[in-house]
Write a protein that holds these residues in place. Structure first.
Motif, PDB file in Angstrom:
ATOM      1  N   LYS A 132      16.463 -11.111 -23.336  1.00 32.65           N
ATOM      2  CA  LYS A 132      15.784 -11.946 -22.350  1.00 32.65           C
ATOM      3  C   LYS A 132      16.275 -13.395 -22.372  1.00 32.65           C
ATOM      4  CE  LYS A 132      11.098 -13.270 -20.908  1.00 32.65           C
ATOM      5  NZ  LYS A 132       9.656 -13.186 -21.231  1.00 32.65           N
ATOM      6  N   ARG A 133      16.693 -13.856 -23.533  1.00 33.90           N
ATOM      7  CA  ARG A 133      17.159 -15.237 -23.694  1.00 33.90           C
ATOM      8  C   ARG A 133      18.329 -15.570 -22.777  1.00 33.90           C
ATOM      9  NH1 ARG A 133      21.521 -16.614 -26.932  1.00 33.90           N
ATOM     10  NH2 ARG A 133      21.557 -14.427 -27.583  1.00 33.90           N
ATOM     11  N   LEU A 134      19.121 -14.573 -22.406  1.00 33.38           N
ATOM     12  CA  LEU A 134      20.353 -14.809 -21.658  1.00 33.38           C
ATOM     13  C   LEU A 134      20.135 -14.855 -20.149  1.00 33.38           C
ATOM     14  CD1 LEU A 134      22.724 -12.468 -23.718  1.00 33.38           C
ATOM     15  CD2 LEU A 134      22.321 -14.923 -24.009  1.00 33.38           C
ATOM     16  N   TYR A 135      18.889 -14.746 -19.713  1.00 31.64           N
ATOM     17  CA  TYR A 135      18.596 -14.726 -18.284  1.00 31.64           C
ATOM     18  C   TYR A 135      17.640 -15.854 -17.935  1.00 31.64           C
ATOM     19  CZ  TYR A 135      20.979 -10.288 -18.517  1.00 31.64           C
ATOM     20  OH  TYR A 135      21.945  -9.330 -18.723  1.00 31.64           O
ATOM     21  N   LYS A 136      17.444 -16.084 -16.654  1.00 27.27           N
ATOM     22  CA  LYS A 136      16.707 -17.264 -16.196  1.00 27.27           C
ATOM     23  C   LYS A 136      15.202 -17.016 -16.151  1.00 27.27           C
ATOM     24  CE  LYS A 136      20.657 -18.995 -13.584  1.00 27.27           C
ATOM     25  NZ  LYS A 136      21.189 -19.364 -12.252  1.00 27.27           N
ATOM     26  N   HIS A 137      14.650 -16.690 -17.326  1.00 26.48           N
ATOM     27  CA  HIS A 137      13.207 -16.549 -17.473  1.00 26.48           C
ATOM     28  C   HIS A 137      12.613 -17.888 -17.921  1.00 26.48           C
ATOM     29  CE1 HIS A 137      13.035 -12.146 -17.159  1.00 26.48           C
ATOM     30  NE2 HIS A 137      14.159 -12.122 -17.839  1.00 26.48           N
ATOM     31  N   PRO A 138      11.340 -18.121 -17.648  1.00 25.24           N
ATOM     32  CA  PRO A 138      10.698 -19.322 -18.195  1.00 25.24           C
ATOM     33  C   PRO A 138      10.719 -19.277 -19.721  1.00 25.24           C
ATOM     34  CG  PRO A 138       9.334 -18.304 -16.495  1.00 25.24           C
ATOM     35  CD  PRO A 138      10.424 -17.330 -16.799  1.00 25.24           C
ATOM     36  N   PRO A 139      10.681 -20.428 -20.370  1.00 29.40           N
ATOM     37  CA  PRO A 139      10.674 -20.461 -21.843  1.00 29.40           C
ATOM     38  C   PRO A 139       9.491 -19.675 -22.408  1.00 29.40           C
ATOM     39  CG  PRO A 139      11.072 -22.646 -20.952  1.00 29.40           C
ATOM     40  CD  PRO A 139      10.691 -21.782 -19.789  1.00 29.40           C
ATOM     41  N   SER A 140       9.713 -19.053 -23.565  1.00 30.00           N
ATOM     42  CA  SER A 140       8.678 -18.247 -24.196  1.00 30.00           C
ATOM     43  C   SER A 140       8.796 -18.378 -25.714  1.00 30.00           C
ATOM     44  CB  SER A 140       8.832 -16.770 -23.799  1.00 30.00           C
ATOM     45  OG  SER A 140       8.028 -15.932 -24.613  1.00 30.00           O
ATOM     46  N   PRO A 141       7.677 -18.334 -26.436  1.00 31.40           N
ATOM     47  CA  PRO A 141       7.772 -18.385 -27.899  1.00 31.40           C
ATOM     48  C   PRO A 141       8.357 -17.108 -28.488  1.00 31.40           C
ATOM     49  CG  PRO A 141       5.509 -17.996 -27.231  1.00 31.40           C
ATOM     50  CD  PRO A 141       6.280 -18.302 -25.979  1.00 31.40           C
ATOM     51  N   TRP A 142       8.362 -16.023 -27.719  1.00 37.24           N
ATOM     52  CA  TRP A 142       8.813 -14.735 -28.231  1.00 37.24           C
ATOM     53  C   TRP A 142      10.300 -14.522 -27.974  1.00 37.24           C
ATOM     54  CZ3 TRP A 142       4.916 -13.821 -31.012  1.00 37.24           C
ATOM     55  CH2 TRP A 142       3.604 -13.953 -30.545  1.00 37.24           C
ATOM     56  N   TYR A 143      10.965 -13.945 -28.964  1.00 39.30           N
ATOM     57  CA  TYR A 143      12.330 -13.462 -28.756  1.00 39.30           C
ATOM     58  C   TYR A 143      12.192 -12.009 -28.331  1.00 39.30           C
ATOM     59  CZ  TYR A 143      17.362 -13.473 -29.218  1.00 39.30           C
ATOM     60  OH  TYR A 143      18.695 -13.443 -28.927  1.00 39.30           O
ATOM     61  N   CYS A 144      12.808 -11.632 -27.218  1.00 42.13           N
ATOM     62  CA  CYS A 144      12.468 -10.356 -26.588  1.00 42.13           C
ATOM     63  C   CYS A 144      13.702  -9.609 -26.092  1.00 42.13           C
ATOM     64  CB  CYS A 144      11.518 -10.637 -25.416  1.00 42.13           C
ATOM     65  SG  CYS A 144      11.139  -9.212 -24.393  1.00 42.13           S
ATOM     66  N   TYR A 145      13.696  -8.278 -26.290  1.00 39.61           N
ATOM     67  CA  TYR A 145      14.635  -7.374 -25.639  1.00 39.61           C
ATOM     68  C   TYR A 145      13.892  -6.661 -24.509  1.00 39.61           C
ATOM     69  CZ  TYR A 145      17.749  -7.759 -29.743  1.00 39.61           C
ATOM     70  OH  TYR A 145      18.565  -8.209 -30.742  1.00 39.61           O
ATOM     71  N   LYS A 146      14.575  -6.478 -23.385  1.00 33.91           N
ATOM     72  CA  LYS A 146      13.983  -5.783 -22.247  1.00 33.91           C
ATOM     73  C   LYS A 146      14.738  -4.471 -22.022  1.00 33.91           C
ATOM     74  CE  LYS A 146      12.735  -8.290 -18.653  1.00 33.91           C
ATOM     75  NZ  LYS A 146      11.262  -8.278 -18.786  1.00 33.91           N
ATOM     76  N   ILE A 147      13.980  -3.389 -21.851  1.00 35.55           N
ATOM     77  CA  ILE A 147      14.558  -2.071 -21.620  1.00 35.55           C
ATOM     78  C   ILE A 147      14.185  -1.610 -20.215  1.00 35.55           C
ATOM     79  CG2 ILE A 147      14.632   0.339 -22.381  1.00 35.55           C
ATOM     80  CD1 ILE A 147      13.812  -0.566 -25.149  1.00 35.55           C
ATOM     81  N   PHE A 148      15.195  -1.245 -19.418  1.00 33.01           N
ATOM     82  CA  PHE A 148      14.980  -0.760 -18.058  1.00 33.01           C
ATOM     83  C   PHE A 148      15.233   0.751 -18.028  1.00 33.01           C
ATOM     84  CE2 PHE A 148      16.325  -5.179 -17.782  1.00 33.01           C
ATOM     85  CZ  PHE A 148      15.352  -5.729 -16.956  1.00 33.01           C
ATOM     86  N   ILE A 149      14.229   1.502 -17.567  1.00 34.09           N
ATOM     87  CA  ILE A 149      14.310   2.956 -17.574  1.00 34.09           C
ATOM     88  C   ILE A 149      14.036   3.488 -16.173  1.00 34.09           C
ATOM     89  CG2 ILE A 149      13.340   5.082 -18.535  1.00 34.09           C
ATOM     90  CD1 ILE A 149      12.563   3.482 -21.026  1.00 34.09           C
TER      91      ILE A 149
END
Length: 205
Positions: A132-149
């Protein structure tokens, strides 16, 4: 919020959390606690929030620090993509959310679609996994992976849920205002490309 400094703060918080999990030396424990305080104060300053709010966000975070996992269902019908109308920000997103412990990614995503859009679906293939860090999301305290199914509809009809006002199918050129916390236009465009080219392999960072 400065994304670079937020990234530093997240890394410090993760080091502190993991250190407190495994460290036995009383002096090192104190140092990791100090690092945790610094990381939370940095986040609070960057977000213009009281540090107590940041402490509340992280109070249940224990054990070795790892990325959180966000699962998103990708459902097409007549070349239109399913989006749900989020109550949280009154904007639109792919059905999904944080993955629950005890459920596989496939089980998580089918549960979310039923709860948020009223549809019973089955999963068909993995489309992508991103940082998620590599895309234009608003800042977040969480480091996150996104899975698209990718999912296929079995039964049901569109309806609202506890967290959604409703749901609908949208063409690529008629997208409503997207919930950038949950998905970005770039990601939706990539999913339309995957749909038009089903032989493409899953994308990942």
């Amino acid at each position: 919020m400065n994304e670079t400094y937020l990234s530093f703060a997240r890394q410090i918080a993760a080091i502190a959390q993991s250190g407190l999990t495994y460290c036995k030396d009383v002096y090192d424990i104190e140092r990791y606690q100090q690092l945790q305080v610094i990381a939370h104060e940095m986040m609070a300053t960057l977000a213009s929030l009281p540090v107590s709010r940041i402490n509340d966000i992280f109070k249940n975070e224990i054990g070795y620090a790892t990325p959180k996992v966000d699962v998103r269902a990708v459902i097409f019908q007549d070349n239109k993509i399913l989006l749900v109308h989020e109550k949280a920000d009154n904007e639109w997103a792919l059905p999904g959310g944080w993955a629950d412990i005890g459920l596989s990614p496939a089980e998580n995503v089918t549960k979310e679609v039923l709860e948020e859009a009223g549809l019973k679906v089955k999963t068909s293939r993995l489309l992508g996994i991103i940082d998620k860090r590599l895309y234009k999301h608003p800042p977040s305290p969480w480091y996150c992976y996104k899975i698209f199914i990718a999912c296929e509809i079995i039964s049901g009809s569109l309806k609202s849920g506890i967290e959604t006002h409703g749901a609908g199918f949208f063409g690529e050129d008629e997208l409503p205002k997207l919930s950038l916390e949950r998905n970005t236009p770039e990601q939706i465009t990539r999913l339309f490309t995957q749909h038009r080219n089903p032989m493409l392999p899953p994308f990942f960072d």
